[in-house]
Design an enzyme around this catalytic site. Structure first.
Site, PDB file in Angstrom:
ATOM      1  N   LYS A   1      -6.993  -8.178  -5.406  1.00 31.84           N
ATOM      2  CA  LYS A   1      -5.687  -8.834  -5.325  1.00 31.84           C
ATOM      3  C   LYS A   1      -5.054  -8.913  -6.715  1.00 31.84           C
ATOM      4  O   LYS A   1      -3.879  -8.544  -6.897  1.00 31.84           O
ATOM      5  CB  LYS A   1      -5.849 -10.250  -4.750  1.00 31.84           C
ATOM      6  CG  LYS A   1      -4.610 -11.129  -4.853  1.00 31.84           C
ATOM      7  CD  LYS A   1      -4.921 -12.564  -4.449  1.00 31.84           C
ATOM      8  CE  LYS A   1      -3.743 -13.481  -4.693  1.00 31.84           C
ATOM      9  NZ  LYS A   1      -2.597 -13.196  -3.821  1.00 31.84           N
TER      10      LYS A   1
ATOM     11  N   ASN B   1      -6.828 -12.004  12.295  1.00 31.65           N
ATOM     12  CA  ASN B   1      -5.736 -12.403  11.410  1.00 31.65           C
ATOM     13  C   ASN B   1      -5.492 -11.358  10.326  1.00 31.65           C
ATOM     14  O   ASN B   1      -4.737 -11.599   9.394  1.00 31.65           O
ATOM     15  CB  ASN B   1      -6.034 -13.770  10.771  1.00 31.65           C
ATOM     16  CG  ASN B   1      -4.835 -14.342  10.036  1.00 31.65           C
ATOM     17  OD1 ASN B   1      -3.686 -14.074  10.391  1.00 31.65           O
ATOM     18  ND2 ASN B   1      -5.075 -15.093   8.987  1.00 31.65           N
TER      19      ASN B   1
ATOM     20  N   ILE C   1      12.232 -20.306   7.279  1.00 32.81           N
ATOM     21  CA  ILE C   1      11.094 -20.582   8.154  1.00 32.81           C
ATOM     22  C   ILE C   1      10.192 -21.678   7.609  1.00 32.81           C
ATOM     23  O   ILE C   1       9.371 -22.225   8.328  1.00 32.81           O
ATOM     24  CB  ILE C   1      10.305 -19.277   8.419  1.00 32.81           C
ATOM     25  CG1 ILE C   1      11.235 -18.231   9.042  1.00 32.81           C
ATOM     26  CG2 ILE C   1       9.123 -19.513   9.334  1.00 32.81           C
ATOM     27  CD1 ILE C   1      11.926 -18.699  10.318  1.00 32.81           C
TER      28      ILE C   1
ATOM     29  N   SER D   1       8.457 -22.230   3.933  1.00 34.42           N
ATOM     30  CA  SER D   1       8.046 -22.229   2.532  1.00 34.42           C
ATOM     31  C   SER D   1       9.045 -21.482   1.653  1.00 34.42           C
ATOM     32  O   SER D   1       9.688 -20.530   2.086  1.00 34.42           O
ATOM     33  CB  SER D   1       6.669 -21.592   2.388  1.00 34.42           C
ATOM     34  OG  SER D   1       6.678 -20.255   2.866  1.00 34.42           O
TER      35      SER D   1
ATOM     36  N   ARG E   1      -2.537 -10.244   0.071  1.00 36.90           N
ATOM     37  CA  ARG E   1      -2.483 -11.621   0.570  1.00 36.90           C
ATOM     38  C   ARG E   1      -3.856 -12.046   1.102  1.00 36.90           C
ATOM     39  O   ARG E   1      -4.413 -11.409   1.994  1.00 36.90           O
ATOM     40  CB  ARG E   1      -1.429 -11.720   1.675  1.00 36.90           C
ATOM     41  CG  ARG E   1      -1.441 -13.000   2.471  1.00 36.90           C
ATOM     42  CD  ARG E   1      -0.800 -14.142   1.745  1.00 36.90           C
ATOM     43  NE  ARG E   1      -0.591 -15.269   2.643  1.00 36.90           N
ATOM     44  CZ  ARG E   1      -0.768 -16.537   2.288  1.00 36.90           C
ATOM     45  NH1 ARG E   1      -1.136 -16.834   1.068  1.00 36.90           N
ATOM     46  NH2 ARG E   1      -0.559 -17.505   3.142  1.00 36.90           N
ATOM     47  N   CYS E   2      -4.387 -13.108   0.519  1.00 35.71           N
ATOM     48  CA  CYS E   2      -5.674 -13.646   0.943  1.00 35.71           C
ATOM     49  C   CYS E   2      -5.500 -15.086   1.423  1.00 35.71           C
ATOM     50  O   CYS E   2      -4.640 -15.815   0.922  1.00 35.71           O
ATOM     51  CB  CYS E   2      -6.679 -13.629  -0.200  1.00 35.71           C
ATOM     52  SG  CYS E   2      -7.090 -11.986  -0.809  1.00 35.71           S
TER      53      CYS E   2
ATOM     54  N   CYS F   1       5.094 -14.819  14.633  1.00 28.09           N
ATOM     55  CA  CYS F   1       5.078 -13.636  13.759  1.00 28.09           C
ATOM     56  C   CYS F   1       5.053 -12.341  14.559  1.00 28.09           C
ATOM     57  O   CYS F   1       4.244 -11.448  14.288  1.00 28.09           O
ATOM     58  CB  CYS F   1       3.869 -13.690  12.826  1.00 28.09           C
ATOM     59  SG  CYS F   1       3.982 -15.004  11.607  1.00 28.09           S
TER      60      CYS F   1
ATOM     61  N   HIS G   1       7.826  -9.722   3.806  1.00 27.13           N
ATOM     62  CA  HIS G   1       6.581  -9.196   3.237  1.00 27.13           C
ATOM     63  C   HIS G   1       6.860  -8.212   2.097  1.00 27.13           C
ATOM     64  O   HIS G   1       5.937  -7.775   1.419  1.00 27.13           O
ATOM     65  CB  HIS G   1       5.751  -8.505   4.322  1.00 27.13           C
ATOM     66  CG  HIS G   1       5.325  -9.435   5.417  1.00 27.13           C
ATOM     67  ND1 HIS G   1       5.943  -9.467   6.642  1.00 27.13           N
ATOM     68  CD2 HIS G   1       4.363 -10.369   5.456  1.00 27.13           C
ATOM     69  CE1 HIS G   1       5.366 -10.383   7.398  1.00 27.13           C
ATOM     70  NE2 HIS G   1       4.400 -10.953   6.704  1.00 27.13           N
TER      71      HIS G   1
ATOM     72  N   CYS H   1       9.949 -14.743   8.122  1.00 24.93           N
ATOM     73  CA  CYS H   1       8.817 -15.658   7.967  1.00 24.93           C
ATOM     74  C   CYS H   1       9.051 -16.505   6.719  1.00 24.93           C
ATOM     75  O   CYS H   1      10.124 -16.462   6.122  1.00 24.93           O
ATOM     76  CB  CYS H   1       7.521 -14.837   7.863  1.00 24.93           C
ATOM     77  SG  CYS H   1       6.026 -15.748   8.333  1.00 24.93           S
TER      78      CYS H   1
END
Length: 767
Positions: A19, A120, A440, A442, A524-525, A653, A704, A736
């Site tokens: 990452k 996920n 959405i 955040s 993304r983790c 989503c 994204h 999102c």
């Protein structure tokens, strides 16, 4: 000898090294050579972990810089033309498909990204043309990485996504009409060439993943399995021996499609142990069974006694030479190692097993069935002690929670009035315009936010200092939304580390880790909390921040909660209690929070359920309907304690509701927001066909990607949506949350979004 095998290993590294490297490369802080060097280091490290654990069959080509399916898109020359005409470097072209590219005059959005079955993890969807041509890369990734391992003295089994799964999981590009499975005859020669290259490199076996065999498949697709693998078999010794791998479900309903002329067949005996006998009966005369008995999807220690019994059953039918002990699926879905967890309660830690520990479990089971239990007596005794400790622990049972569940009545699942009455009262309360705009939840989590949160966690700043910092962040976000002229505000969630972890940390019944990161998509983790016991809410979780945001906002403020199904699905759930019980406990906790938010003056409350579809059983039938019944009830239980004038939102989503639209409607949310920017607007037709009466906010741009959509692009999306939705139904919002984005791109995109909404507001006001 019974061999041990792993289907795949986590990529990120013990400290999320991948990452950090990819994000540094995207930010221009790391060269491409340095990125590839770090990737090579991680691969070698992961192979050696498995080798040291005693695993016999170690996978290669399970590593990916972004996504394994995306690598195969590029390996097969299947990148859509919009990515290949700009002269981008292959690595940059790869990332452009994964996350978009807006640099040096090149402006392309990312390909669609969707959930990998019911996990996920997100994969990039192959996007195919009517005149599709496939051509194998001159240096195919699986060959390169096999040779890399070979040079390090490690024999590996390369992993490929199978041709049928690759196509079935793909789609026709926009304005194209091709049925992906019709491209199989064009694709197979590329696979044959790939397999021949792998054999020439020295690969003895190859794992070809065909997980779509667990689905209810169209007859045309189902009919392709045997002919496809017969073609591979006809190549004989020119290609490696094929391990045909399925997972995440049973294949009994498709057993007649199972190829007989492959070296081995892998099945998931954690998810569906009952399929063992049928699968054994369907194997070819010499076909080996790869028995997936170590869970690749959860973090609980394997019950070694039970797993050994399952493997022994297979051995009795097939003999030791025809059985491999394996993980149920790739370990991609589990954290790297339990050894990093220094702060876990020792009692609870003793119940867990992460990827590195599961590698040891696989090896222990294989040794036990090869040499006898005495050869691993110490490991078996320790495991039995851990299993018993968890089963008898008082931490798992809370009588007060069970008592409250026993008192749930049907009225608790219902709002006070039907939607027409509610929406009239909500409009009176909120005074929203046509085409209302919102986000959405955040907003960007800056480096400063992460630094201050880390300081607070370490005790370097006081609770009062941290609270003042969070209030300042909320003030800044409210001011920005005022400047953007959004209609419904959010507080931005600066205090939240993750949309599930944050709530789990404030609920009884959860355990938390410090390093148990799992890849969700790209870089993304997430760090899923772990449900270890009965769940309850000891105190309000979000009210303080939301109440403060309301006090400084001139417009409606939306309270943000994560729904019961998503809290469950994005945690590691208990495996000793049915998930419906855990979801109901979460719903009761959230119900209290929703009521408290309303009491604090929050009259728009969003309860997100992006994982509702993810939890859907992969096949239609009684199991799916049962799931939808308890999932819908859990959502309704969580939100039905408020007044009619309080508006309930929910976010999803995805936009493919066709196969369970009745459940979406049954949620009875006042407003649905859905991820839709990369989907065909025609998918919205289901809302027309089903005469859906409530409000909908299909996402108008992809969050994204760092790419900023133009105002015209957003207008075009709204125009497409209005072909299916009524103006008074339509909300305008991003796909999102904006947590992973930067502020500059966020402001630019939202400015264009608000301007596009105002354009349509003025247009329809004059009608």
């Amino acid at each position: 000898m019974v061999q041990s095998s792993i289907l795949g290993f986590p990529r990120m590294g013990v400290n999320r090294d991948l990452k950090k490297a990819t994000e540094a490369y995207w930010g221009g802080k790391l060269s491409q050579a340095e990125l590839l060097s770090e990737a090579k280091r991680l691969r070698l490290e992961h192979w050696n972990i498995q080798k040291k654990a005693g695993v016999d069959v170690i996978p290669s080509n399970d590593f990916a810089l972004y996504d394994q399916v995306l690598h195969q898109i590029q390996d097969f020359g299947a990148a859509p033309p919009r990515y290949t005409t700009h002269g981008l470097d292959p690595i940059d072209e790869y990332f452009a498909m994964g996350r978009g590219h807006q640099k040096n005059g090149v402006d392309v959005p990312s390909l669609e990204m969707v959930k990998w079955f019911d996990s996920n993890y997100h994969y990039v969807k192959p996007t195919l043309q009517d005149n599709q041509v496939f051509k194998l890369n001159s240096n195919p990734k699986a060959v390169v990485e096999f040779l890399e391992a070979k040079e390090a003295g490690i024999a590996t089994r390369p992993v490929l996504v199978g041709p049928i799964s690759f196509l079935h999981l793909g789609k026709a590009d926009r304005d194209q009409t091709v049925n992906p499975i019709d491209l199989l005859e064009k694709l197979l020669p590329v696979y044959e060439e790939y397999l021949i290259k792998l054999k020439a490199a020295g690969a003895e076996t190859v794992q070809i993943d065909e997980p779509v065999l667990v689905y209810d498949l169209p007859a045309k697709t189902k009919a392709t399995f045997k002919p496809t693998y017969e073609k591979f078999a006809a190549l004989g010794d020119k290609i490696p021996k094929i391990v045909f791998a399925t997972y995440f479900g049973d294949i009994v309903h498709n057993i007649d499609a199972l190829p007989k002329d492959v070296y081995a067949v892998h099945v998931d005996l954690v998810r569906n142990p009952e399929q063992l006998e049928t699968v054994i009966g369907a194997l070819g005369e010499k076909t080996v069974l790869s028995a997936g008995v170590v869970d690749g999807r959860n973090i609980w220690k394997t019950n070694l006694k039970r797993a050994i019994e399952t493997v022994e059953t297979a051995i009795q039918k097939l003999g030791k030479e025809r059985v491999i002990v394996a993980t149920s699926s790739s370990l991609l879905h589990t954290p790297h190692t339990l050894a990093s967890e220094k702060k876990l309660d020792p009692e609870i830690a003793d119940w867990f097993s992460f990827a590195s520990e599961k590698a040891v479990e696989v090896a222990v089971i294989a040794k036990a069935v090869t040499e006898g239990p005495a050869a691993v007596r110490e490991a078996l005794e320790a495991n039995a002690k851990s299993i018993q400790s968890r089963a008898s622990s008082k931490r798992t049972n809370d009588p007060k929670v069970k008592d409250r569940q026993s008192k749930i009545t049907p009225d608790l699942y219902k709002r006070k009035s039907e939607f027409p009455i509610r929406i009239a009262q909500q409009q009176k309360e909120l005074g929203l315009p046509l085409f209302p705009t919102t986000t959405i939840g955040s907003f960007p989590q800056t480096k400063e936010i992460r630094i201050q949160r880390n300081k607070f966690t370490k005790g370097e700043i006081t609770a009062e200092e941290y609270e003042k910092f969070i209030e300042k962040e909320i003030r800044d976000v409210v001011k920005i939304q005022e400047e953007l002229d959004l209609d419904v505000f959010v507080h931005g969630e600066p205090e939240r580390n993750d949309m599930v972890q944050y709530f789990g940390e404030r609920l009884d019944g959860y355990a938390f880790t410090t390093h148990a990161w799992v890849q969700s998509y790209g870089s993304r983790c997430v760090r899923p909390p772990i449900v270890v016991g009965d769940i309850s809410r000891p105190a309000p979780m979000t009210v303080k921040e939301s109440k403060y945001a309301v006090s400084i906002s001139k417009k409606p403020m939306k309270g943000m909660l994560t729904g019961p199904i998503t809290c469950l699905r994005w945690s590691f759930p208990r495996d000793d209690v049915h998930q419906s019980v855990q979801a109901e406990q979460l719903a009761l906790a959230l119900r209290d929070e929703v009521v408290d938010l309303e009491s604090a003056g929050v009259y728009v409350i969003q309860v997100d359920e992006p994982a509702l579809r993810e939890g859907l059983p992969l096949r239609a039938g009684k199991e799916r309907e049962a799931y939808l019944d308890w999932a819908v009830k859990s959502f309704r239980l969580s939100v039905s304690g408020v007044k009619d004038s309080t508006q309930i939102h929910s976010h999803f989503c995805y936009s493919e509701f066709q196969d369970f639209f009745h459940a979406i409607a049954a949620l009875d949310a006042d407003v649905l927001s859905i991820e839709n920017s990369k989907s065909d607007a025609k998918l919205l037709k289901v809302f027309v066909d089903e005469a859906y009466p409530r409000h909908i906010g299909p996402g108008v741009y992809d969050i994204h990607s760092p790419r900023v959509p133009s105002e015209q692009e957003i207008k075009d999306r709204i125009e497409e949506m209005l072909a299916y939705l009524k103006p008074e139904q339509l909300w305008i919002d991003p796909d999102c949350g904006l947590k992973t984005r930067q502020w500059a791109e966020t402001k630019a995109a939202l400015t264009n979004m608000v301007n596009a909404a105002k354009f349509y507001r003025e247009k329809y006001a004059s009608k």
